[in-house]
Enzyme design. Structure first.
Site, PDB file in Angstrom:
ATOM      1  N   LYS A 301      57.603  47.360  22.996  1.00 19.21           N
ATOM      2  CA  LYS A 301      57.316  45.952  22.709  1.00 19.21           C
ATOM      3  C   LYS A 301      58.655  45.378  22.259  1.00 19.21           C
ATOM      4  O   LYS A 301      59.182  45.764  21.220  1.00 19.21           O
ATOM      5  CB  LYS A 301      56.286  45.859  21.589  1.00 19.21           C
ATOM      6  CG  LYS A 301      56.055  44.461  21.040  1.00 19.21           C
ATOM      7  CD  LYS A 301      54.901  44.468  20.025  1.00 19.21           C
ATOM      8  CE  LYS A 301      54.705  43.110  19.383  1.00 19.21           C
ATOM      9  NZ  LYS A 301      53.571  43.101  18.433  1.00 19.21           N
ATOM     10  N   GLU A 305      56.954  38.947  18.664  1.00 16.94           N
ATOM     11  CA  GLU A 305      56.453  38.979  17.289  1.00 16.94           C
ATOM     12  C   GLU A 305      57.438  39.672  16.338  1.00 16.94           C
ATOM     13  O   GLU A 305      57.061  40.523  15.544  1.00 16.94           O
ATOM     14  CB  GLU A 305      55.090  39.663  17.240  1.00 16.94           C
ATOM     15  CG  GLU A 305      54.051  38.906  18.044  1.00 16.94           C
ATOM     16  CD  GLU A 305      52.618  39.413  17.862  1.00 16.94           C
ATOM     17  OE1 GLU A 305      52.434  40.618  17.657  1.00 16.94           O
ATOM     18  OE2 GLU A 305      51.702  38.585  17.951  1.00 16.94           O
ATOM     19  N   ASP A 378      45.676  36.567  24.162  1.00 17.30           N
ATOM     20  CA  ASP A 378      45.642  37.778  23.329  1.00 17.30           C
ATOM     21  C   ASP A 378      44.231  38.320  23.131  1.00 17.30           C
ATOM     22  O   ASP A 378      43.641  38.096  22.075  1.00 17.30           O
ATOM     23  CB  ASP A 378      46.276  37.467  21.957  1.00 17.30           C
ATOM     24  CG  ASP A 378      46.552  38.736  21.163  1.00 17.30           C
ATOM     25  OD1 ASP A 378      46.506  39.821  21.755  1.00 17.30           O
ATOM     26  OD2 ASP A 378      46.822  38.632  19.958  1.00 17.30           O
ATOM     27  N   GLU A 406      39.623  43.763  17.816  1.00 19.09           N
ATOM     28  CA  GLU A 406      40.374  42.878  16.917  1.00 19.09           C
ATOM     29  C   GLU A 406      39.744  41.493  16.820  1.00 19.09           C
ATOM     30  O   GLU A 406      39.680  40.905  15.749  1.00 19.09           O
ATOM     31  CB  GLU A 406      41.824  42.763  17.414  1.00 19.09           C
ATOM     32  CG  GLU A 406      42.650  41.785  16.607  1.00 19.09           C
ATOM     33  CD  GLU A 406      44.098  41.680  17.088  1.00 19.09           C
ATOM     34  OE1 GLU A 406      44.489  42.432  17.991  1.00 19.09           O
ATOM     35  OE2 GLU A 406      44.829  40.836  16.546  1.00 19.09           O
TER      36      GLU A 406
HETATM   37  C1  GCV Z   1      50.502  45.466  17.682  1.00 20.98           C
HETATM   38  C2  GCV Z   1      48.313  40.757  18.482  1.00 20.98           C
HETATM   39  C3  GCV Z   1      47.854  41.567  17.308  1.00 20.98           C
HETATM   40  C4  GCV Z   1      48.990  42.396  16.732  1.00 20.98           C
HETATM   41  C5  GCV Z   1      49.540  43.276  17.855  1.00 20.98           C
HETATM   42  C6  GCV Z   1      50.018  42.365  18.978  1.00 20.98           C
HETATM   43  C7  GCV Z   1      50.532  43.163  20.167  1.00 20.98           C
HETATM   44  O1  GCV Z   1      49.190  39.760  18.061  1.00 20.98           O
HETATM   45  O2  GCV Z   1      47.312  40.731  16.333  1.00 20.98           O
HETATM   46  O3  GCV Z   1      48.484  43.180  15.690  1.00 20.98           O
HETATM   47  O4  GCV Z   1      50.584  44.084  17.396  1.00 20.98           O
HETATM   48  O5  GCV Z   1      48.939  41.583  19.430  1.00 20.98           O
HETATM   49  O6  GCV Z   1      49.753  43.409  21.053  1.00 20.98           O
HETATM   50  O7  GCV Z   1      51.697  43.516  20.175  1.00 20.98           O
END
Ligand code: GCV
Length: 714
Positions: A301, A305, A378, A406
């Site tokens: 990743k 973020e 998402d 989630e």
């Molecule tokens: C692992 C969303 C989730 C994050 C996650 C992110 C991703 O934003 O809330 O917890 O991080 O996706 O898939 O990288």
């Protein structure tokens, strides 16, 4: 005397009930009715294993314990295949020449299998074969599944190969033992203190479950990756786990932090074009392969973020991915490079991955796969498919689904996810033309020879029942089954799972199936109907907070950015008069999605901002339709409770009560969602609730003040 009998009965009941805590998943192997069991026991009274390997041993052990559990009889081991009723091993055509053509076995590829009953000597023999021992393992699990679900196993002639080469779970597990978006206890892999033998048993059971569903790989750490994962002690832990998973044909992969060369290696930076950085990764790769010879590769990743990535050095995603790919290539490792990127302030978050990645199409090394979330935002209860599928025809792409819930009520809500996954996989992208579904594109239909893969973010943890909710186990299982064969229907998979996990009595199966098949749409209705999305509280992602406004917070973290409710209407305008995200889809989809008159109702407010009184083909105006859908979601949950209450005689007391308690929470929270969203939206629409709809039981001001309480979510 009487007292002793009563005590004994209570004890027996307690033992049986304790045994059914959900740990055994769908591999329970409880006794079948005698008439069926006898047939199976007779058919597989003696087994010959042709060959020797840890994988074959795992397969033989599994068959033996399954038969013992299901029929009460362990098959005899026979050395002479002529005296056996079942022979398992790769390339059996060498011994049973008439039964298969060599080409047929070859066509099984790395993991396919053949189950065939053939005449042999004076009788018949059931042959389980393939090109590899892994194929035999999957054949054995298929045979066990047939017995668990009461299928005929005489006269078999069945062959299968998987639809994707790599079928992976992604664990978002951190070194300190926490799990990002995990709702089933702490990490299975990290920060554990139990005795090694105890851990090995749990890992073996995890591997058995995966192999039985068809999953063949796992990333054991979070994509928000700690650089510490590349330290020698973490690599050793990876290797220890890999040793237990290997006999079940499961490879391990690692999520890596792009800045590791700087953070861990002490280099001045982690620029992918810096030869020192490239050398650092090559050496690290060699270190990993010395410990794990069949290591699968990296998941990354990057520049998302807050995670570091090649853009920190003015380089592209392709520069970063290719540098890692070159380090892994000599060892046949791969790079799964995530396309989940979005920047604060971008006009429409749903557009971003496409904008960033499509210009790079064709620039990735052939051992790079770009990992794309199923939808453009998402993991919402419903999204259209990501337009990247179809748009990058010269790049290997894989779908990433989220199995952990989630945005779907954590492990409190019963939401069967196979319908969601099927919806995405069966979506026709129309690129390059009709019939170009997401499944076919990612499965390599248009690019033969490329590696194919699919991933699901795991919902497992240390919880005694693995997934936090008994029915969440179905989502783990269904992901694997679809990854093996996307043509299976969600209903078929649910039926298998229910029969193996609870009961195959038709009086249980039919109502339980209806419940499962209805559950995803119910959740969409009580959370985000008609294409609404991201209405949950931004910090927890659990309950509804469509009103949230946090000064200074990124706008695209806040629900209001997505629903845009105002006196004028509701929805995100992604049509040509808005962000024009519809242009990222191939014709005719861009036209279909781009016009509210043709846009499918379930996606209407994803693509359009419409007035509250907009007339819909259902005959309702938008506001009324919204209200009625929220209400329908609540009613479905109530029906789920009734259905489950009627099924207690088919289940053991503990699992019955635990599911019942969760369904109670789900109904309560469906009402919370309905009331929070509708009372808030009503402040803009100014319209009354439609006739036939139940009045809200909550008060908006109180809901706004209510603090989110996590107590029942762990
Ligand atoms: C692992 C969303 C989730 C994050 C996650 C992110 C991703 O934003 O809330 O917890 O991080 O996706 O898939 O990288």
């Amino acid at each position: 005397m009487r007292k002793t009998v009563v005590t004994a009965v209570i004890l027996l009941w307690a033992i049986l009930a304790a045994a059914e805590n959900g740990y055994d998943l769908w591999l329970r192997y409880r006794p079948l009715p005698a008439a069926i069991a006898d047939g199976y026991a007779e058919c597989i009274a003696a087994v010959h294993v042709a060959g020797e390997s840890p994988v074959l041993k795992a397969a033989a052990d599994e068959l033996s314990s399954a038969l013992e559990g299901l029929t009460g009889r362990r098959p005899a081991v026979c050395r002479d295949p002529r005296a056996c009723c079942l022979v398992m091993g790769a390339h059996l055509e060498e011994r049973f020449g008439g039964a298969f053509a060599a080409a047929e076995v070859e066509a099984c590829g790395n993991e396919g299998f053949i189950l065939r009953t053939a005449p042999f000597g004076k009788g018949m023999v059931l042959l389980v074969t393939g090109h590899t021992d892994a194929g035999v393992l999957y054949g054995v699990f298929a045979l066990i599944r047939m017995m668990q679900t009461g299928k005929e196993i005489t006269g078999l002639d069945l062959s299968e190969t998987p639809d994707w080469d790599l079928r992976l779970l992604n664990h978002w597990d951190n070194p300190d033992g926490t799990v990002e978006r995990g709702y089933a206890g702490r990490s299975l892999w990290w920060n554990r203190e139990e005795a090694p033998e105890q851990l090995r048993k749990q890992y073996r059971d995890y591997a058995r479950a995966n192999a039985s569903a068809g999953i063949n790989g796992a990333v054991l750490n979070n994509v928000n990756a700690s650089p510490g994962m590349l330290r020698p002690e973490a690599i050793r832990q990876y290797a220890t786990i890999a040793d237990v998973l290997r006999p079940y044909n499961i490879r391990v992969y690692m999520a890596v932090n792009f800045s590791s060369p700087a953070i861990l290696g002490g280099l001045p930076g982690s620029d992918p074009l810096d030869p020192a950085v490239e050398r650092w990764w090559k050496e690290k790769v060699e270190e990993i392969y010395a410990a794990i010879p069949d290591f699968g590769g990296f998941l990354v990743k990057a520049n998302s973020e807050g995670q570091p990535g090649p853009q920190n050095y003015g380089r592209t995603h392709a520069d970063g991915a290719n540098m890692l790919a070159r380090a892994l290539k000599p060892r046949n490792g791969i790079v799964m490079w995530r396309a989940f990127v979005y920047e604060p302030g971008s006009e429409d978050r749903a557009r971003q991955a496409y904008t960033e990645f499509v210009p790079l199409d064709g620039q990735f090394e052939d051992n790079v796969i770009v990992q794309v979330k199923n939808g453009p935002v998402d993991f919402q209860p419903r999204e259209p498919f990501s337009p990247l599928f179809g748009a990058m025809q010269n790049t290997s792409l894989m779908v990433e689904f989220q199995i952990t819930q989630e945005y779907l009520g954590f492990s409190d809500h019963l939401v069967y996810l196979a319908p969601l996954q099927k919806e995405c996989l069966d979506s026709d992208t129309w690129c390059p033309g009709k019939g170009s579904t997401v499944a076919r594109i990612t499965g390599g239909a248009f690019s033969p020879g490329r590696i194919t893969a699919i991933a699901g973010v795991a919902n497992t943890g240390r919880d005694s029942l693995w997934c936090g909710h008994h029915f969440a186990q179905a989502n783990w299982y269904a992901f694997g089954r679809l990854a093996w064969n996307y043509r299976l229907s969600a209903r078929e998979i649910a039926r298998e799972w229910l029969a193996m996990t609870f009961s195959s009595d038709p009086s249980f199966l039919e109502p339980a199936l209806t419940l499962m098949m209805r559950s995803r749409e119910a959740a969409v209705n009580y959370m985000t109907p008609l294409g609404l999305h991201h209405l949950m509280g931004w910090s927890h992602h659990y309950g509804p907070e469509p009103w949230t406004d946090i000064p200074g917070a990124r706008p695209d973290w806040l629900p209001r950015y997505y629903h845009n409710a105002s006196p004028l209407g509701i929805g995100f305008n992604r049509s040509p008069s808005g962000s024009n995200a519809v242009e990222q889809y191939c014709p005719p989809l861009r036209e279909i999605y781009g016009d509210p008159a043709t846009c499918p109702l379930p996606l209407l407010l994803w693509f359009h901002h419409l007035p509250w009184d907009y007339p819909l083909p259902t005959g309702n105006r938008l506001w009324d339709e919204l209200c009625l859908r929220y209400q329908a979601g609540v009613e479905d949950c109530r029906q789920f409770q009734k259905t489950w209450d009627g099924l207690n005689r088919f289940t053991d007391p503990r699992r019955f009560a635990e599911v019942q308690a969760k369904l109670r929470i789900q109904t309560r929270e469906a009402m919370w969602w309905r009331d929070a969203c509708l009372l808030y939206f009503q402040t803009f629409s100014g319209l009354p609730f439609p006739a036939g709809m139940e009045r809200p039981v909550h008060n908006l001001d109180q809901l706004k003040k209510q603090k989110f309480n996590l107590t029942h979510h762990n």
